[in-house]
Write an enzyme that holds these catalytic residues in place. Structure first.
Site, PDB file in Angstrom:
ATOM      1  N   SER A   6       1.715  -9.050  -1.323  1.00 42.03           N
ATOM      2  CA  SER A   6       2.877  -9.274  -0.460  1.00 42.03           C
ATOM      3  C   SER A   6       3.394 -10.699  -0.590  1.00 42.03           C
ATOM      4  O   SER A   6       2.633 -11.663  -0.499  1.00 42.03           O
ATOM      5  CB  SER A   6       2.514  -8.994   1.000  1.00 42.03           C
ATOM      6  OG  SER A   6       2.028  -7.680   1.152  1.00 42.03           O
ATOM      7  N   GLU A  89      -6.605 -10.903  10.237  1.00 47.41           N
ATOM      8  CA  GLU A  89      -5.384 -10.237   9.781  1.00 47.41           C
ATOM      9  C   GLU A  89      -5.167  -8.918  10.498  1.00 47.41           C
ATOM     10  O   GLU A  89      -4.026  -8.517  10.765  1.00 47.41           O
ATOM     11  CB  GLU A  89      -5.451  -9.994   8.271  1.00 47.41           C
ATOM     12  CG  GLU A  89      -4.197  -9.325   7.716  1.00 47.41           C
ATOM     13  CD  GLU A  89      -4.283  -9.021   6.231  1.00 47.41           C
ATOM     14  OE1 GLU A  89      -3.395  -8.332   5.716  1.00 47.41           O
ATOM     15  OE2 GLU A  89      -5.251  -9.474   5.588  1.00 47.41           O
ATOM     16  N   SER A 220      -7.529   0.498   4.588  1.00 48.94           N
ATOM     17  CA  SER A 220      -6.982   1.784   5.016  1.00 48.94           C
ATOM     18  C   SER A 220      -7.578   2.225   6.356  1.00 48.94           C
ATOM     19  O   SER A 220      -8.600   1.699   6.811  1.00 48.94           O
ATOM     20  CB  SER A 220      -7.270   2.850   3.960  1.00 48.94           C
ATOM     21  OG  SER A 220      -8.664   3.095   3.876  1.00 48.94           O
ATOM     22  N   GLU A 222      -9.178   4.827   6.920  1.00 49.26           N
ATOM     23  CA  GLU A 222     -10.532   5.334   6.698  1.00 49.26           C
ATOM     24  C   GLU A 222     -11.552   4.198   6.743  1.00 49.26           C
ATOM     25  O   GLU A 222     -12.637   4.340   7.330  1.00 49.26           O
ATOM     26  CB  GLU A 222     -10.600   6.053   5.339  1.00 49.26           C
ATOM     27  CG  GLU A 222      -9.831   7.365   5.283  1.00 49.26           C
ATOM     28  CD  GLU A 222      -8.335   7.186   5.110  1.00 49.26           C
ATOM     29  OE1 GLU A 222      -7.616   8.185   5.196  1.00 49.26           O
ATOM     30  OE2 GLU A 222      -7.882   6.043   4.880  1.00 49.26           O
TER      31      GLU A 222
END
Length: 238
Positions: A6, A89, A220, A222
């Protein structure tokens, strides 16, 4: 090479995790460096997202040399530095703040806009129930993020608490975008924020596409659930 970096095209420095001991098991043997983006051999290639925006990048490192003085933490223990940063984060304050803003915007839109009949959208029981549900979830997201902020203010490092906030907040962003596009209907497909006919300045239509990677970034959903299960609930690893 590193994909989905990013804002690399705006960055002066980049975080680099690199294996410095090839014989070490799993998360050991990785060191953490800060790298000047002006270093010879660093190349940034743009990745354009579904909205046509340039946010992500692929970064290539060709024979790049990094000074040993740029290492953060101990050699071969960079993974633990990275996971600590990830705990911050994933704090989720932005998720909850944005969710509340979108819920308020959708509620105002429903009050001011007529549906298929002369009645306002807000008069539809399904719309009211849907708005109530996402409003409750936005408040839950806010409380989860406040817990993380409180821990940070006490010099504590949130771990599974940050994963709870991140998983719930990122998935909520997708639920709000999905509900909003159904409530607004076809006009939600107008995604140019400068389009005077785009409802809510195209916020919901753009969110529908922008939130697709939100449950992947910073780990993620998960992965977050694994952290919550093992470190929060004390469940054994599968």
């Amino acid at each position: 090479q590193k994909i989905w970096t990013s804002d690399a095209h705006h960055s002066d420095w980049i975080h680099v995790l690199t294996r410095t001991d090839p014989d070490a098991p799993k998360h050991r043997g990785i060191s953490y460096f800060l790298l000047d983006m002006k270093t010879p051999g660093v190349e940034v290639r743009p990745l354009i997202n579904m909205l046509g925006d340039h946010e992500f990048n692929e970064v290539y490192f060709t024979d790049v040399r990094v000074p040993a003085s740029n290492m953060m933490g101990e050699q071969n223990r960079g993974w633990y530095v990275a996971t600590t940063l990830l705990d911050f984060e994933r704090s989720g304050v932005a998720w909850s703040a944005n969710a509340r803003r979108q819920v308020e915007g959708l509620t105002e839109y429903a009050r001011d806009t007529s549906g298929r009949s002369a009645a306002k959208l807000i008069d539809d029981p399904g719309v009211r129930i849907g708005l109530a549900n996402i409003a409750i979830e936005a408040e839950a997201s806010r409380l989860l993020s406040y817990r993380v902020v409180w821990m940070q203010s006490q010099q504590l490092i949130p771990n599974y608490e940050a994963s709870m906030s991140k998983a719930f907040g990122s998935e909520l962003s997708q639920r709000i975008a999905n509900f909003g596009t159904h409530m607004i209907g076809l006009p939600s497909q107008r995604i140019d924020p400068d389009d005077p006919h785009a409802p809510l300045r195209a916020d919901i239509g753009r969110a529908y596409m922008r939130t697709v990677p939100s449950t992947i970034a910073a780990g993620s959903s998960e992965i977050q659930r694994n952290i919550i299960a093992t470190r929060g609930l004390g469940l054994p690893r599968g």
